[in-house]
Design an enzyme around this catalytic site. Structure first.
Site, PDB file in Angstrom:
ATOM      1  N   LYS A 256       0.830  -1.206   0.000  1.00 36.46           N
ATOM      2  CA  LYS A 256       0.000   0.000   0.000  1.00 36.46           C
ATOM      3  C   LYS A 256       0.867   1.260   0.000  1.00 36.46           C
ATOM      4  O   LYS A 256       1.911   1.317   0.660  1.00 36.46           O
ATOM      5  CB  LYS A 256      -0.894  -0.026   1.247  1.00 36.46           C
ATOM      6  CG  LYS A 256      -1.875   1.129   1.380  1.00 36.46           C
ATOM      7  CD  LYS A 256      -2.706   0.930   2.646  1.00 36.46           C
ATOM      8  CE  LYS A 256      -3.748   2.012   2.825  1.00 36.46           C
ATOM      9  NZ  LYS A 256      -4.555   1.777   4.045  1.00 36.46           N
TER      10      LYS A 256
ATOM     11  N   SER B  64      -9.140   1.883   3.122  1.00 35.72           N
ATOM     12  CA  SER B  64      -8.255   2.676   2.290  1.00 35.72           C
ATOM     13  C   SER B  64      -7.203   1.842   1.549  1.00 35.72           C
ATOM     14  O   SER B  64      -6.501   2.375   0.671  1.00 35.72           O
ATOM     15  CB  SER B  64      -7.531   3.739   3.138  1.00 35.72           C
ATOM     16  OG  SER B  64      -6.739   3.161   4.155  1.00 35.72           O
TER      17      SER B  64
ATOM     18  N   SER C 267      -9.390  -0.400   7.406  1.00 30.32           N
ATOM     19  CA  SER C 267      -8.872  -0.279   6.046  1.00 30.32           C
ATOM     20  C   SER C 267      -8.165  -1.502   5.486  1.00 30.32           C
ATOM     21  O   SER C 267      -7.810  -1.516   4.313  1.00 30.32           O
ATOM     22  CB  SER C 267      -7.945   0.933   5.947  1.00 30.32           C
ATOM     23  OG  SER C 267      -8.686   2.122   6.072  1.00 30.32           O
TER      24      SER C 267
END
Length: 482
Positions: free
Chosen positions: A81, A156, A180
Site C-alpha cells: 500500500k 483505504s 482499512s
C-alpha cells in the site's frame, strides 16, 4: 506457461522456488505479464516497480544457486500500500504534497518481508493519507473492483484489495486505522487480518514527526496482511510480528505459533453473533449471507453460537475526533493552504473544522467506555462474529450510500462494524462469506479477545475449510463466483 501458478498460495509458490521447480525470475515475469493485461482495467498500482522486482527475483535465484538458504517468501510477488514506506521507491500517500517523496528507509513490515525474499511488484493506490474508506485521491485513477468494474474495491487499502482479487499477486500489505484492511478484503472477496495493536510494529509510518499527514493515526493504525488464503496471512504474520524499539506500541509475540494456530478446533467455543449491533442499518443481502455463514460455526464446526448484541452505540463522531487529535493539524493546515483544491474535499473539511479541546477529551473518554464495554462483553465469549460492512460494494466516486435498509444514514454508516476494534486494538479479520445475487462479495468479520490473535486465525481457517473461497474469480477475468 507459469500464469496459472499465480493463483496458488504463497506457501506453495515459495516451496516451488526453494526446490528449483520454478525460478523467482520466471514467477515474477509471469506476474508482470498478468499485470500488463489486467492492471489497465483496475488501476490497482500507482507505482509499479517491474525493474526492481526482476532484480530482487534474480537476487533470490543467485542465492539459491550458491546453495544459500532462501527466505520463507522466496520469490513470492508482493504488493504494498502506498501509505507504507519503501526505501528508494516513491511513496506518495495519495497526496500532491508527497507526489515525489522517496523514503530513505522501508517501514519495518516491508523490511522484514523483503528480508524473507518476497519480491515487490510496486505500490498500490490509497486515498489521500488514508482519510477515506474508498480509493479516490488527487494523483491517480481510482482503483476498481475486479468483481464489477463500476464498483469500489473499498479502502483505504483499495489497490491492495483490487490487486489480490485480480490475481496480480498472492500477498499484499494494507494498513487499518478504522477498518482499512478489512473493508477492501470484504468488498474484494479476499482475506484481511488486523492483528492486536502492536503485534506488527510501525515505523516510520504514523511515527515520523517530520511528515505531516504521514505521521497521523498513531494509536489507531495497524499494519496487516491481505491475502487470498488464511495460511498466507499466518505466514506473513510469522515474519512481520515481533517488537521493535522504533515503535513504542510494539509488543512481544512469543506466545503465538502463527501457522500452528490454524489447526486449533472450534468445538465448544462460545461465539457471539450480532448482525446489526441492535441499531445499525444493514443491507438485506448482507444480513442473509452473513447470518447463514455464522450459523455454520455451530452447525458444522461445533461451536456454541449465541445471537446477542454488544452494548456499543454509534461512535462515528468519536472516531472522527480521534483521527483529528492524532493528525498534525498545524502541518496539514499549512499543506492545505498551499494545495487548496488540490487536496481531497473531505480531508479539507476535517482540517477546516473548528476542533475544541473538549471534543478531543470527550472522544478519549468515549474510547475508554467502548474498550470497557468490549472487554466486559468478551469475558462471556471467545469470539464475536458480525458483518464486516453493512453493504455490498457500491458505485465508484462516492464515500458511501446514504440509504440502507430504507433508512437515511450518514455516508460513513456502512463502516460501523469496523472502527470500534481499532479503539480497543482487538484482533479482527474479514473472511469471504458469500455473494449477493448479483455476484458481489460479502465479508464476515471475526473478532477475538485482546491478544487472542491465534484464535481469530484458527476460526478463519476453520471457516475457510468448510466454505473455500480461493477458487472463485471475478467474472471480468473470464471466471465466475459460482
Amino acid at each position: 506457461m507459469f500464469d496459472s501458478l499465480l493463483d496458488s498460495e504463497a506457501t506453495v509458490l515459495a516451496a516451488l522456488v526453494k526446490r528449483g521447480e520454478i525460478s523467482a525470475r520466471e514467477l515474477t515475469q509471469a506476474a508482470l505479464e498478468r499485470m500488463s493485461q489486467r492492471e489497465p482495467l483496475i488501476h490497482a498500482f500507482c507505482t509499479p516497480t517491474p525493474e526492481r522486482a526482476l532484480q530482487q527475483a534474480e537476487a533470490v535465484d543467485r542465492k539459491r544457486a550458491r546453495g544459500e538458504a532462501v527466505g520463507a517468501l522466496a520469490g513470492v510477488p508482493l504488493a504494498v500500500k502506498d501509505l507504507i514506506c519503501t526505501a528508494g521507491i516513491r511513496t506518495t500517500s495519495g497526496s500532491r504534497a508527497y507526489a515525489n517523496f522517496v523514503p530513505e528507509q522501508d517501514d519495518i513490515c516491508v523490511e522484514r518481508l523483503l528480508a524473507a525474499d518476497a519480491v515487490l511488484l510496486g505500490k498500490t493506490t490509497a486515498p489521500e493519507f488514508g482519510y477515506s474508506a474508498v480509493g479516490h485521491n488527487p494523483l491517480f485513477p481510482s482503483p476498481r473492483n475486479p468483481w464489477d468494474l463500476s464498483k469500489t474495491p473499498g479502502g483505504s487499502s483499495a489497490g491492495s484489495g483490487a490487486a489480490l482479487a485480480a490475481g496480480l499477486c498472492p500477498i499484499a500489505l494494507g494498513s487499518d486505522g478504522g477498518g482499512s484492511v478489512r473493508i477492501p478484503a470484504a468488498h474484494c472477496g479476499v482475506y484481511g487480518f488486523k492483528a492486536s495493536m502492536g503485534r506488527v510494529p510501525l515505523w516510520p509510518g504514523c511515527r515520523d514527526e517530520r511528515y505531516p499527514g504521514v505521521s497521523s493515526w498513531e494509536s489507531l493504525e495497524h499494519i496487516g496482511p491481505m491475502t487470498r488464503t488464511v495460511r498466507d496471512s499466518a505466514l506473513m504474520m510469522s515474519i512481520m510480528a515481533g517488537p521493535d524499539m522504533r515503535d513504542r506500541h510494539s509488543i512481544p509475540c512469543a506466545d503465538i505459533d502463527w501457522l500452528a494456530a490454524l489447526e486449533k478446533p472450534l468445538s465448544g467455543l462460545r461465539i457471539a453473533f450480532s448482525v446489526d449491533f441492535g441499531h445499525i442499518a444493514v443491507d438485506p443481502e448482507v444480513r442473509d449471507v452473513v447470518t447463514r455463514a455464522a450459523r455454520r460455526f455451530a452447525r458444522e464446526l461445533g461451536a456454541e453460537l449465541e445471537e446477542v448484541h454488544p452494548d456499543i452505540i454509534d461512535e462515528s463522531n468519536t472516531f472522527a475526533a480521534l483521527v483529528a487529535l492524532e493528525s498534525d493539524l498545524t502541518g496539514m493546515r499549512q499543506m492545505e493552504a498551499t494545495l487548496g483544491s488540490g487536496m481531497s474535499p473531505h480531508l479539507r473539511a476535517m482540517l477546516q473544522h473548528e476542533w475544541r479541546a473538549e471534543m478531543f477529551t470527550d472522544a478519549n473518554t468515549a474510547r475508554k467506555k467502548i474498550c470497557n464495554q468490549l472487554w466486559r462483553f468478551m469475558q462471556r465469549y471467545d469470539l464475536l462474529l458480525t458483518p464486516t460492512l453493512a453493504v455490498p460494494p457500491f458505485a465508484l466516486n462516492m464515500q458511501g450510500p446514504e440509504m440502507i435498509e430504507g433508512r437515511m444514514v450518514r455516508s460513513d454508516h456502512w463502516l460501523s462494524f469496523c472502527y470500534p476494534f481499532n479503539f480497543s486494538g482487538q484482533p479482527a479479520a474479514s473472511v469471504p462469506a458469500g455473494f449477493t445475487a448479483g455476484g458481489l462479495p460479502i465479508g464476515l468479520q471475526i473478532v477475538g479477545r485482546h491478544l487472542d490473535d491465534g484464535l481469530v486465525l484458527a476460526a478463519s481457517a476453520a471457516f475457510e475449510r468448510i466454505q473455500p473461497w480461493n477458487s472463485f474469480s471475478p467474472v471480468c477475468f473470464g471466471a465466475s463466483h459460482a
